[in-house]
Structures are given as structure tokens and as C-alpha cells.
Design a protein around this motif. Structure first.
Motif, PDB file in Angstrom:
ATOM      1  N   LYS A  26       0.820  -1.202   0.000  1.00 28.34           N
ATOM      2  CA  LYS A  26       0.000   0.000   0.000  1.00 28.34           C
ATOM      3  C   LYS A  26       0.855   1.255   0.000  1.00 28.34           C
ATOM      4  O   LYS A  26       1.811   1.376   0.759  1.00 28.34           O
ATOM      5  CB  LYS A  26      -0.913   0.005   1.226  1.00 28.34           C
ATOM      6  N   PHE A  27       0.487   2.210  -0.877  1.00 28.23           N
ATOM      7  CA  PHE A  27       1.205   3.485  -0.948  1.00 28.23           C
ATOM      8  C   PHE A  27       0.233   4.584  -1.361  1.00 28.23           C
ATOM      9  O   PHE A  27      -0.431   4.483  -2.386  1.00 28.23           O
ATOM     10  CB  PHE A  27       2.363   3.381  -1.952  1.00 28.23           C
ATOM     11  N   GLN A  28       0.141   5.636  -0.558  1.00 33.86           N
ATOM     12  CA  GLN A  28      -0.826   6.698  -0.802  1.00 33.86           C
ATOM     13  C   GLN A  28      -0.243   7.888  -1.567  1.00 33.86           C
ATOM     14  O   GLN A  28      -0.976   8.744  -2.028  1.00 33.86           O
ATOM     15  CB  GLN A  28      -1.390   7.195   0.532  1.00 33.86           C
ATOM     16  N   LYS A  34       3.698   3.416  -9.160  1.00 35.91           N
ATOM     17  CA  LYS A  34       2.485   3.130  -8.395  1.00 35.91           C
ATOM     18  C   LYS A  34       1.383   2.636  -9.320  1.00 35.91           C
ATOM     19  O   LYS A  34       1.165   3.191 -10.399  1.00 35.91           O
ATOM     20  CB  LYS A  34       2.036   4.382  -7.648  1.00 35.91           C
ATOM     21  N   LEU A  35       0.673   1.583  -8.913  1.00 35.11           N
ATOM     22  CA  LEU A  35      -0.381   0.990  -9.729  1.00 35.11           C
ATOM     23  C   LEU A  35      -1.753   1.361  -9.189  1.00 35.11           C
ATOM     24  O   LEU A  35      -1.942   1.489  -7.969  1.00 35.11           O
ATOM     25  CB  LEU A  35      -0.245  -0.536  -9.754  1.00 35.11           C
ATOM     26  N   ARG A  36      -2.695   1.536 -10.092  1.00 35.75           N
ATOM     27  CA  ARG A  36      -4.078   1.776  -9.710  1.00 35.75           C
ATOM     28  C   ARG A  36      -4.739   0.434  -9.438  1.00 35.75           C
ATOM     29  O   ARG A  36      -4.871  -0.397 -10.344  1.00 35.75           O
ATOM     30  CB  ARG A  36      -4.812   2.500 -10.836  1.00 35.75           C
ATOM     31  N   PHE A  46       2.214  -0.505  -4.843  1.00 30.81           N
ATOM     32  CA  PHE A  46       3.101  -1.344  -5.643  1.00 30.81           C
ATOM     33  C   PHE A  46       2.643  -2.797  -5.510  1.00 30.81           C
ATOM     34  O   PHE A  46       2.108  -3.194  -4.488  1.00 30.81           O
ATOM     35  CB  PHE A  46       4.545  -1.205  -5.162  1.00 30.81           C
ATOM     36  N   GLN A  47       2.880  -3.581  -6.554  1.00 32.78           N
ATOM     37  CA  GLN A  47       2.498  -4.987  -6.512  1.00 32.78           C
ATOM     38  C   GLN A  47       3.680  -5.872  -6.870  1.00 32.78           C
ATOM     39  O   GLN A  47       4.535  -5.501  -7.672  1.00 32.78           O
ATOM     40  CB  GLN A  47       1.337  -5.279  -7.464  1.00 32.78           C
ATOM     41  N   CYS A  48       3.684  -7.041  -6.252  1.00 36.04           N
ATOM     42  CA  CYS A  48       4.687  -8.046  -6.592  1.00 36.04           C
ATOM     43  C   CYS A  48       4.002  -9.394  -6.713  1.00 36.04           C
ATOM     44  O   CYS A  48       2.942  -9.626  -6.130  1.00 36.04           O
ATOM     45  CB  CYS A  48       5.794  -8.099  -5.537  1.00 36.04           C
ATOM     46  N   ASP A  49       4.599 -10.274  -7.493  1.00 35.48           N
ATOM     47  CA  ASP A  49       4.179 -11.671  -7.523  1.00 35.48           C
ATOM     48  C   ASP A  49       4.970 -12.395  -6.451  1.00 35.48           C
ATOM     49  O   ASP A  49       6.203 -12.285  -6.404  1.00 35.48           O
ATOM     50  CB  ASP A  49       4.449 -12.274  -8.902  1.00 35.48           C
ATOM     51  N   PHE A  60       9.715 -13.220  -3.942  1.00 34.32           N
ATOM     52  CA  PHE A  60       8.816 -12.269  -4.580  1.00 34.32           C
ATOM     53  C   PHE A  60       9.541 -11.565  -5.717  1.00 34.32           C
ATOM     54  O   PHE A  60      10.767 -11.517  -5.763  1.00 34.32           O
ATOM     55  CB  PHE A  60       8.278 -11.249  -3.567  1.00 34.32           C
ATOM     56  N   PHE A  61       8.754 -11.020  -6.652  1.00 35.26           N
ATOM     57  CA  PHE A  61       9.299 -10.332  -7.822  1.00 35.26           C
ATOM     58  C   PHE A  61       8.383  -9.151  -8.104  1.00 35.26           C
ATOM     59  O   PHE A  61       7.226  -9.331  -8.474  1.00 35.26           O
ATOM     60  CB  PHE A  61       9.340 -11.277  -9.030  1.00 35.26           C
ATOM     61  N   PHE A  62       8.885  -7.915  -7.943  1.00 32.88           N
ATOM     62  CA  PHE A  62       8.048  -6.730  -8.124  1.00 32.88           C
ATOM     63  C   PHE A  62       7.723  -6.520  -9.595  1.00 32.88           C
ATOM     64  O   PHE A  62       8.569  -6.706 -10.474  1.00 32.88           O
ATOM     65  CB  PHE A  62       8.739  -5.497  -7.537  1.00 32.88           C
ATOM     66  N   ARG A  63       6.498  -6.095  -9.847  1.00 35.27           N
ATOM     67  CA  ARG A  63       6.009  -5.970 -11.215  1.00 35.27           C
ATOM     68  C   ARG A  63       6.599  -4.777 -11.951  1.00 35.27           C
ATOM     69  O   ARG A  63       6.507  -4.708 -13.176  1.00 35.27           O
ATOM     70  CB  ARG A  63       4.476  -5.893 -11.211  1.00 35.27           C
TER      71      ARG A  63
END
Length: 265
Positions: A26-28, A34-36, A46-49, A60-63
Motif C-alpha cells: 500500500k502506498f498513498q 504506483k499501480l491503480r 506497488f504490486q509483486c508476484d 517475490f518479484f516486483f512488477r
């Protein structure tokens, strides 16, 4: 992050059942990466697999990182290439990996089995564009009378004669709507008897009732939620509820710190 990955992989030998899914950081604030994210309560960030085992975040691997060229050159999508990179960190062969319909396809099941660690992928599949054979496809029935007639319908197809992918199975089970599965870990398709506690209003008591569930569905239900457990524990015991509009590196630091806490637990 490299430190977290190194010590997390040294501290645990994954069990046979693992799962891969996305985790959200989570990031504001504002950031180019930054992803919607409208489909998660966590919100934008931010998202990671992530590859997890019973709530333990193993890798983990950040997208926003570039997908490994080693796998994109093989014709895999960036998403599947990142997952294949996660499989590189496994130390043993023939892990059974549960995935949701974002990841699962016939082509990826084959690529995962051809991986050095021969990962057996299983999970829900989308109806179109994922390699499901026409023999197991079923359209959703809108008529209520017809829904009762088709409910419980099971169709299965087995891939045979492919030395690179033995015994890949595609299955349809019609519940309230058609649900399709791919499984590389399936040796049979059958209904199994389960029990569940329900409240009986007539006697004001909780009773156990018996019901039937397809074994592939049961395997998916018990083999998929390992990333969700890690997410849940991080969110319940998070330390940054009081932080608002923090810097991007604050968000990343607290996420990594909480992942390590859950892994230690």
C-alpha cells in the motif's frame, strides 16, 4: 529486498504445496511505478508476484522490475516470466503450485513442468484464450430451471502423447456457473464426501451436514490460499496504520519489515 529474499530462502525448505499470487504494498503518495488497484481493499500501491508456503513469503518479484529475458525470449509473457523466476529459487522438484485464473493456462502449465524444478501447476482457468479444449467448455445457463438440471455437471479432458507435459487435465464443474480448471497434479477426477457445520434454526443447534465436492476443487481450495494467509497476517499486525502520505521508501521498508516478522512467526 535482496537481503529479505536471501535469508527467507535460507531459513525454510518449502513443503510440497506452494502457491503464487500477487501481494500489494500500500502506498498513498505519488510514484511513477504506483499501480491503480481498484479490486483490493488494500488500495493503490506497488504490486509483486509472491511465492508462499503456508503464509511464509519465500520469494517475490516486483512488477515494476523488468521481466527476466531468459524467459521472455522463450515466448512467455512478462507475468509468466516473473513466476518462472520465482520457481528458480525452489530447491527441489515436483512442488504443487496453486494459482488463480490470472496465471493459469495450458501453455504455462507446460512451461512450468519443463522448468528445471518441474513444478506441477493447478488452478482455476479463464474460459477463453487459455488453451481449454472445446470438449470441456460450457456456457453459463441463465434459465433457473435449466440451471438445476446442469448443476453438478463434470467434464474432463486429458492431454496425451506430449512428452513435455504428461497428464495435463482440464476439468469443468458446473456449480452456480461453469468453473474451469487446469491441473498437472491430478491422477483422478471424483466426488469426495465432506462435512460442514451449519446452524439449524428448528432446534437452535449447530449440526454437521455432509455434501459432495469435486476433488480438484478441494485441492485448489486447500492449495491456493497460502499467499492470502501471508497478506492477512501482514495486514492484521501491521505497524504503519498511523502513517499517511508517507514516502515511497517508507512504504517499502515497512512492507519488508512486516514480511520478515510474519516469516519469523
Amino acid at each position: 529486498f535482496q537481503h529479505i529474499q536471501t535469508i527467507s530462502q535460507e531459513a525454510l525448505i518449502c513443503g510440497i504445496d506452494i502457491s503464487v499470487d500477487e501481494q500489494t504494498l500500500k502506498f498513498q503518495g505519488r510514484h511513477i511505478h504506483k499501480l491503480r488497484i481498484s479490486y483490493k481493499s488494500e488500495g493503490d500501491g506497488f504490486q509483486c508476484d509472491a511465492l508462499c508456503s503456508n503464509g511464509y513469503t519465500f520469494d517475490f518479484f516486483f512488477r515494476n522490475d523488468e521481466a527476466p529475458k531468459k524467459y521472455t525470449k522463450q515466448g512467455l509473457s512478462p507475468l509468466h516470466s516473473r513466476v518462472m523466476a520465482l520457481f528458480d529459487s525452489l530447491g527441489h522438484k515436483f512442488h504443487r503450485c496453486g494459482m488463480d485464473n490470472l496465471y493459469t493456462s495450458a501453455r504455462f502449465c507446460k512451461a512450468a513442468y519443463k522448468h528445471t524444478n518441474k513444478v506441477l501447476v493447478h488452478g482455476v482457468a479463464r474460459k477463453s484464450g487459455r488453451g481449454l479444449p472445446s470438449t470441456v467448455l460450457q456456457e453459463e445457463v441463465q434459465n433457473r430451471t435449466m440451471q438445476n438440471q446442469v448443476r453438478g455437471t463434470v467434464k474432463a479432458a486429458q492431454l496425451m502423447g506430449d512428452p513435455d507435459m504428461p497428464d495435463l487435465v482440464a476439468v469443468l464443474v458446473y456449480d452456480t456457473k461453469p468453473v474451469h480448471f487446469f491441473s498437472a497434479r491430478c491422477d483422478k477426477v471424483q466426488w469426495i464426501e465432506k462435512t460442514r457445520k451449519v446452524f439449524d434454526k428448528a432446534v437452535s443447534k449447530t449440526k454437521k451436514i455432509k455434501f459432495l465436492r469435486l476433488n480438484i476443487v478441494d485441492e485448489y481450495n486447500h492449495g491456493m490460499g497460502r499467499v492470502d494467509i501471508a497478506d492477512q497476517l501482514c495486514n492484521v499486525y501491521r505497524m504503519d496504520h498511523w502513517l499517511r502520505n508517507y514516502k515511497w521508501w517508507h512504504a517499502m521498508f515497512w512492507w519488508g519489515f512486516q514480511v520478515l516478522q510474519v516469516n519469523c512467526y
